[in-house]
Write an enzyme that holds these catalytic residues in place. Structure first.
Site, PDB file in Angstrom:
ATOM      1  N   ARG A  51      -5.098   0.373  -5.493  1.00 52.85           N
ATOM      2  CA  ARG A  51      -5.239  -1.045  -5.647  1.00 52.85           C
ATOM      3  C   ARG A  51      -6.508  -1.249  -4.799  1.00 52.85           C
ATOM      4  O   ARG A  51      -7.304  -2.139  -5.032  1.00 52.85           O
ATOM      5  CB  ARG A  51      -3.977  -1.811  -4.820  1.00 52.85           C
ATOM      6  CG  ARG A  51      -4.460  -3.130  -4.718  1.00 52.85           C
ATOM      7  CD  ARG A  51      -3.077  -3.971  -4.033  1.00 52.85           C
ATOM      8  NE  ARG A  51      -3.330  -5.317  -4.089  1.00 52.85           N
ATOM      9  CZ  ARG A  51      -3.804  -6.124  -3.403  1.00 52.85           C
ATOM     10  NH1 ARG A  51      -4.079  -5.651  -2.146  1.00 52.85           N
ATOM     11  NH2 ARG A  51      -3.701  -7.463  -3.303  1.00 52.85           N
ATOM     12  N   LYS A  59      11.244  -5.742  -6.150  1.00 52.36           N
ATOM     13  CA  LYS A  59      10.148  -5.584  -5.629  1.00 52.36           C
ATOM     14  C   LYS A  59      10.142  -4.359  -5.025  1.00 52.36           C
ATOM     15  O   LYS A  59      10.832  -4.127  -3.772  1.00 52.36           O
ATOM     16  CB  LYS A  59       9.774  -6.592  -4.934  1.00 52.36           C
ATOM     17  CG  LYS A  59       8.258  -6.510  -4.414  1.00 52.36           C
ATOM     18  CD  LYS A  59       7.955  -7.904  -3.611  1.00 52.36           C
ATOM     19  CE  LYS A  59       6.405  -7.814  -3.340  1.00 52.36           C
ATOM     20  NZ  LYS A  59       6.051  -7.028  -2.064  1.00 52.36           N
ATOM     21  N   ASP A  97     -12.379  10.471   4.887  1.00 50.74           N
ATOM     22  CA  ASP A  97     -11.511  11.699   4.410  1.00 50.74           C
ATOM     23  C   ASP A  97     -12.430  12.993   4.879  1.00 50.74           C
ATOM     24  O   ASP A  97     -11.835  13.866   5.410  1.00 50.74           O
ATOM     25  CB  ASP A  97     -10.827  11.608   3.344  1.00 50.74           C
ATOM     26  CG  ASP A  97     -10.241  10.398   3.391  1.00 50.74           C
ATOM     27  OD1 ASP A  97      -9.860   9.657   4.209  1.00 50.74           O
ATOM     28  OD2 ASP A  97      -9.954  10.082   2.149  1.00 50.74           O
ATOM     29  N   CYS A 131      -6.796 -24.161  22.164  1.00 49.53           N
ATOM     30  CA  CYS A 131      -7.745 -24.325  23.081  1.00 49.53           C
ATOM     31  C   CYS A 131      -8.944 -24.921  22.404  1.00 49.53           C
ATOM     32  O   CYS A 131      -9.084 -24.954  21.294  1.00 49.53           O
ATOM     33  CB  CYS A 131      -8.332 -22.801  23.484  1.00 49.53           C
ATOM     34  SG  CYS A 131      -9.745 -22.623  24.267  1.00 49.53           S
ATOM     35  N   LYS A 189       8.976 -13.898 -12.302  1.00 51.14           N
ATOM     36  CA  LYS A 189       7.689 -14.225 -13.237  1.00 51.14           C
ATOM     37  C   LYS A 189       8.100 -15.085 -14.504  1.00 51.14           C
ATOM     38  O   LYS A 189       9.080 -14.835 -14.825  1.00 51.14           O
ATOM     39  CB  LYS A 189       7.180 -12.741 -13.930  1.00 51.14           C
ATOM     40  CG  LYS A 189       6.942 -11.789 -12.657  1.00 51.14           C
ATOM     41  CD  LYS A 189       6.285 -10.503 -13.497  1.00 51.14           C
ATOM     42  CE  LYS A 189       6.089  -9.304 -12.446  1.00 51.14           C
ATOM     43  NZ  LYS A 189       5.985  -8.039 -12.938  1.00 51.14           N
ATOM     44  N   LYS A 212      11.693 -12.639  -0.923  1.00 48.40           N
ATOM     45  CA  LYS A 212      12.184 -11.744  -0.038  1.00 48.40           C
ATOM     46  C   LYS A 212      13.750 -11.940   0.312  1.00 48.40           C
ATOM     47  O   LYS A 212      14.400 -12.722   0.134  1.00 48.40           O
ATOM     48  CB  LYS A 212      11.454 -11.915   1.285  1.00 48.40           C
ATOM     49  CG  LYS A 212      10.007 -11.609   1.116  1.00 48.40           C
ATOM     50  CD  LYS A 212       9.588 -10.325   0.827  1.00 48.40           C
ATOM     51  CE  LYS A 212       8.062 -10.022   0.543  1.00 48.40           C
ATOM     52  NZ  LYS A 212       7.375  -9.407   1.875  1.00 48.40           N
ATOM     53  N   CYS A 221      -6.062 -22.845  28.648  1.00 46.45           N
ATOM     54  CA  CYS A 221      -6.219 -21.750  27.802  1.00 46.45           C
ATOM     55  C   CYS A 221      -6.063 -20.667  28.688  1.00 46.45           C
ATOM     56  O   CYS A 221      -6.856 -20.546  29.710  1.00 46.45           O
ATOM     57  CB  CYS A 221      -7.503 -21.682  26.928  1.00 46.45           C
ATOM     58  SG  CYS A 221      -7.912 -19.976  26.226  1.00 46.45           S
ATOM     59  N   GLU A 231      12.560  -8.939 -11.382  1.00 48.48           N
ATOM     60  CA  GLU A 231      12.378  -7.555 -11.129  1.00 48.48           C
ATOM     61  C   GLU A 231      12.543  -7.055  -9.809  1.00 48.48           C
ATOM     62  O   GLU A 231      11.939  -8.115  -9.120  1.00 48.48           O
ATOM     63  CB  GLU A 231      10.988  -7.208 -11.747  1.00 48.48           C
ATOM     64  CG  GLU A 231      10.810  -7.661 -13.287  1.00 48.48           C
ATOM     65  CD  GLU A 231       9.374  -7.768 -13.627  1.00 48.48           C
ATOM     66  OE1 GLU A 231       8.644  -7.093 -12.759  1.00 48.48           O
ATOM     67  OE2 GLU A 231       8.964  -8.324 -14.432  1.00 48.48           O
TER      68      GLU A 231
HETATM   69  S1  IVH Z   1       3.553  -8.113 -10.247  1.00 51.77           S
HETATM   70  C1  IVH Z   1      -0.305 -10.314  -9.849  1.00 51.77           C
HETATM   71  N1  IVH Z   1       5.861  -7.059 -10.101  1.00 51.77           N
HETATM   72  O1  IVH Z   1       4.341  -6.305  -4.979  1.00 51.77           O
HETATM   73  C2  IVH Z   1       1.047  -9.699  -9.916  1.00 51.77           C
HETATM   74  N2  IVH Z   1       4.421  -6.517  -8.400  1.00 51.77           N
HETATM   75  O2  IVH Z   1       2.617  -8.751  -3.586  1.00 51.77           O
HETATM   76  C3  IVH Z   1       1.362  -8.860  -9.014  1.00 51.77           C
HETATM   77  N3  IVH Z   1       5.301  -5.172  -6.667  1.00 51.77           N
HETATM   78  O3  IVH Z   1       0.806  -5.248  -5.156  1.00 51.77           O
HETATM   79  C4  IVH Z   1       2.081  -7.563  -9.323  1.00 51.77           C
HETATM   80  N4  IVH Z   1       7.385  -4.864  -7.693  1.00 51.77           N
HETATM   81  O4  IVH Z   1       2.708  -3.422  -5.417  1.00 51.77           O
HETATM   82  C5  IVH Z   1       4.772  -7.087  -9.523  1.00 51.77           C
HETATM   83  N5  IVH Z   1       7.844  -6.033 -10.375  1.00 51.77           N
HETATM   84  C6  IVH Z   1       6.863  -6.214  -9.771  1.00 51.77           C
HETATM   85  C7  IVH Z   1       6.524  -5.707  -8.655  1.00 51.77           C
HETATM   86  C8  IVH Z   1       5.210  -5.800  -7.775  1.00 51.77           C
HETATM   87  C9  IVH Z   1       6.683  -4.351  -6.497  1.00 51.77           C
HETATM   88  C10 IVH Z   1       4.443  -5.087  -5.418  1.00 51.77           C
HETATM   89  C11 IVH Z   1       3.005  -4.608  -6.029  1.00 51.77           C
HETATM   90  C12 IVH Z   1       2.131  -5.957  -5.719  1.00 51.77           C
HETATM   91  C13 IVH Z   1       2.946  -6.558  -4.739  1.00 51.77           C
HETATM   92  C14 IVH Z   1       2.485  -7.835  -4.883  1.00 51.77           C
END
Ligand code: IVH
Length: 670
Positions: free
Chosen positions: A138, A117, A34, A425, A283, A307, A401, A115
């Site tokens: 992260r 996502k 940067d 291949c 979870k 998803k 190939c 929850e």
């Molecule tokens: S738990 C080890 N809870 O999803 C547990 N993640 O693919 C991982 N994310 O990097 C985190 N909502 O950015 C968790 N309610 C939620 C979430 C969540 C979004 C995202 C998070 C993570 C990614 C995992």
């Protein structure tokens, strides 16, 4: 310099800047730091100021720059920030639950915290004595960047916690995101809301971050000194009490049926929410079960992301191209007429493999239905046969190939008694151009050597220019030549040089993984590296026909052994490793080496009680022991469960290996 020369210099610098903008915004693969980007920008502005006749629409003086403008200090997360594995349907969820119950060796009813996502950027906030001390991105999951000041501008993030029961030292984790409403004002500057949030978080000046309104919801923790909750839902409740925002839609569900029902409802509801959601996270609610379940190499066993089903659209196949992967797999990709699916412009869709094309009878010129779900590659669902023109020919899958002309094969699987759906291949070496390039891309990738400045595009370019043909060439680059290339300059070249230098310090596990051997992923590379302990002994094993020795590692089977043999039967692959041995500094493993089972090896025979093999194995590993899969003189203990194999016990006795019960193992650990 005369006027002409000045203009030429100015234009070349603009072009360089444009190149970096593109790498950053479109490819998400910046190749300069940067700070260097900033310097380049200032150089351009300086030339402009000194030469009033210069003008350009693409000048940084004309644009509000959202390119991050600071090299942030690095921070090693106290607990790794992992990702989640994905589920798409009922079968995936059933499989997820089955694996959990197997691991725990029980038949209980599981309760889940559900929850949304949110599709944003995750952040980790360290609070010490109730005060926000460090805020980190992260990064690669192990090491992130310190962005405390920028995170502090977010009003949802409390800087001081008053509650008495707030842990003394804790990493609170959650998602930074931008609402749909706020994003609509920034639409022309960023491709999507996620990029906008990420761009804002990485500003040099936190006053700039402030200008783009960000939000934060908390959902998990990393390191915690002493926890005072028993379930995820209780933790979420406490988060709220402590002053964090949590998602209003969080729920508790008690069965897969309930999860599916909620998912179905939420899939429609999400459109009425003011933020992007790409699925639901489930979870296991009970924290003590979570702790028992633990993690695989990149995700928790106790959580999964379900998803949302994809958006879809119809478009026409213009061509079918064959991509060749690192392990030689031939993957057909449909080039389609550009179509907007759920807000993303799609021009490629995967056709998976040869069998898939045959099964769906997909032909060039067909009108097809394409689906796209979140960050998953779009794929072709079906052909609209009513729209098929008469003269379309069946697609002829190449039998040679397309890159190197070698024979391709479909492997026969002895266990399933079927031919593989994938055609490969047979030239798994560096002579096949496409395979070589893919191997190099794998070599530099995040989980491998993680070379910052060398993105996929750069690898392709450097291959073409004969700068890099094999991994070892990366450490012997002609920087004078690179500096003169289009889009490069002194700054970016120096940057590349230093990130390559940094990458020389790596671990044996990463090196073995980076070679790109089929069936040797991160987890297996870890198993092997922990067993062989040094690069020297790994080289000895592979070059002196001792690969069978690795079969003794619990987790390494005949498939992996065959693959290793095949890989190292190629002299070039051995040469690559020998050359890398001279270049790299392999750090010794830093896993917990001082547990009570240090240097002790174990093997199981018979069924254990109340615990699965997998859990017992990870318990041994947590205490620095190793498990082997067969009796040998290297073995210290045979642990016997119910109905052990007599032959194994006899072998152990003959070799003087100690035989212990499950209870005795427990005593050793306790
Ligand atoms: S738990 C080890 N809870 O999803 C547990 N993640 O693919 C991982 N994310 O990097 C985190 N909502 O950015 C968790 N309610 C939620 C979430 C969540 C979004 C995202 C998070 C993570 C990614 C995992």
């Amino acid at each position: 310099m005369n006027r002409y020369e000045i203009e030429k210099l100015y234009k070349s610098k603009l072009k360089e800047l444009q190149h970096h903008d593109k790498l950053y915004h479109q490819e998400s693969e910046p190749i300069i730091s940067d700070a260097d980007y900033d310097r380049l920008k200032h150089e351009i502005i300086k030339i402009e100021k000194e030469n009033k006749f210069l003008k350009s629409e693409i000048s940084p003086s004309k644009k509000v720059g959202y390119k991050p403008s600071k090299s942030f200090a690095k921070y090693t997360h106290k607990a790794r920030m992992l990702s989640l594995s994905n589920a798409f349907d009922k079968a995936d969820l059933e499989n997820f639950e089955k694996k959990i119950l197997n691991y725990l060796n029980t038949k209980i009813n599981l309760e889940y915290s559900v929850e949304p996502k949110i599709d944003g950027i995750s952040a980790s906030l360290t609070y010490i004595n109730n005060k926000l001390e460090i805020g980190v991105s992260r990064g690669d999951g192990l090491v992130g960047e310190i962005i405390t000041d920028n995170l502090k501008t977010i009003k949802d993030i409390p800087q001081k916690i008053e509650s008495k029961d707030f842990p003394e030292n804790i990493e609170i984790r959650g998602e930074v995101f931008i609402t749909k409403k706020n994003f609509s004002k920034l639409k022309d500057k960023f491709a999507n809301a996620r990029n906008a949030a990420s761009g804002s978080l990485r500003q040099k000046d936190s006053n700039e971050t402030k200008k783009i309104p960000l939000n934060f919801v908390a959902y998990t923790y990393g390191y915690i000194k002493k926890n005072n909750f028993n379930s995820q839902s209780e933790f979420l409740f406490k988060l709220k009490k402590w002053g964090f925002k949590i998602n209003k839609e969080n729920k508790i569900k008690k069965s897969i049926e309930e999860l599916l029902e909620f998912h179905k409802k939420f899939e429609l509801k999400r459109f009425s929410l003011d933020y992007d959601v790409d699925g639901l996270v489930y979870k296991v609610n009970d924290i003590s079960l979570q702790n028992r379940l633990g993690y695989t190499s990149n995700s928790p066993r106790w959580a999964i992301a379900h998803k949302f089903s994809a958006d879809s659209s119809y478009t026409k196949i213009l061509n079918i191209e064959i991509q060749i992967g690192r392990t030689g797999a031939l993957t057909p990709v449909a080039k389609v007429q550009k179509v907007n699916i759920g807000g993303v412009l799609v021009s490629n869709a995967t056709l998976h493999n040869e069998d898939e094309i045959v099964r769906k009878d997909i032909r060039i010129g067909d009108v097809v239905k394409i689906e796209r779900a979140g960050d998953v590659i779009p794929h072709v669902i079906e052909v609209d046969i009513t729209k098929r023109k008469k003269n379309l020919k069946k697609f002829a899958f190449p039998l040679k190939c397309p890159s190197c002309g070698s024979k391709t094969i479909k492997e026969y699987n002895q266990t399933t008694k079927k031919y593989d759906a994938v055609r490969r291949c047979t030239n798994e070496s560096y002579d096949c151009e496409k395979i070589a390039i893919e191997k190099l891309k794998h070599f530099i990738s995040k989980d491998a050597l993680n070379i910052d400045g060398l993105g996929k595009k750069v690898i392709e370019k450097f291959w073409e220019l004969h700068l890099i043909k094999k991994p070892q060439d990366i450490f012997n680059l002609n920087y004078d030549k690179i500096e003169k290339l289009d889009g490069w300059g002194k700054l970016s070249t120096n940057n590349l040089k230093s990130s390559i230098q940094v990458s020389k310090n790596t671990s044996l596990q990463k090196l073995i993984y980076s070679l790109g051997i089929r069936h040797i992923g991160i987890e297996n590379a870890k198993l092997i590296s922990e067993n062989v302990k040094s690069l020297k002994s790994f080289i000895d094993i592979i070059s002196n026909d001792k690969i069978n020795k690795l079969l003794n590692i619990d987790g390494i089977g005949q498939t992996q052994i065959n693959s290793l043999k095949n890989f190292f039967s190629d002299k070039t692959n051995i040469k690559v490793l020998l050359d890398l041995d001279k270049i790299l500094n392999i750090n010794l493993q830093t896993v917990n080496k001082n547990g009570v089972l240090k240097d002790k090896t174990f093997m199981f025979t018979g069924k254990l009680e109340g615990i699965s093999r997998a859990e017992a194995k990870s318990l041994i590993e947590k205490n620095s022991g190793t498990t082997l899969s067969s009796v040998s003189k290297n073995l210290d203990f045979v642990v016997i469960g119910q109905k052990p194999t007599k032959r194994k016990i006899d072998q152990a006795k003959a070799l003087g290996v100690q035989i212990i019960s499950q209870n005795e193992l427990k005593k050793l650990i306790d």
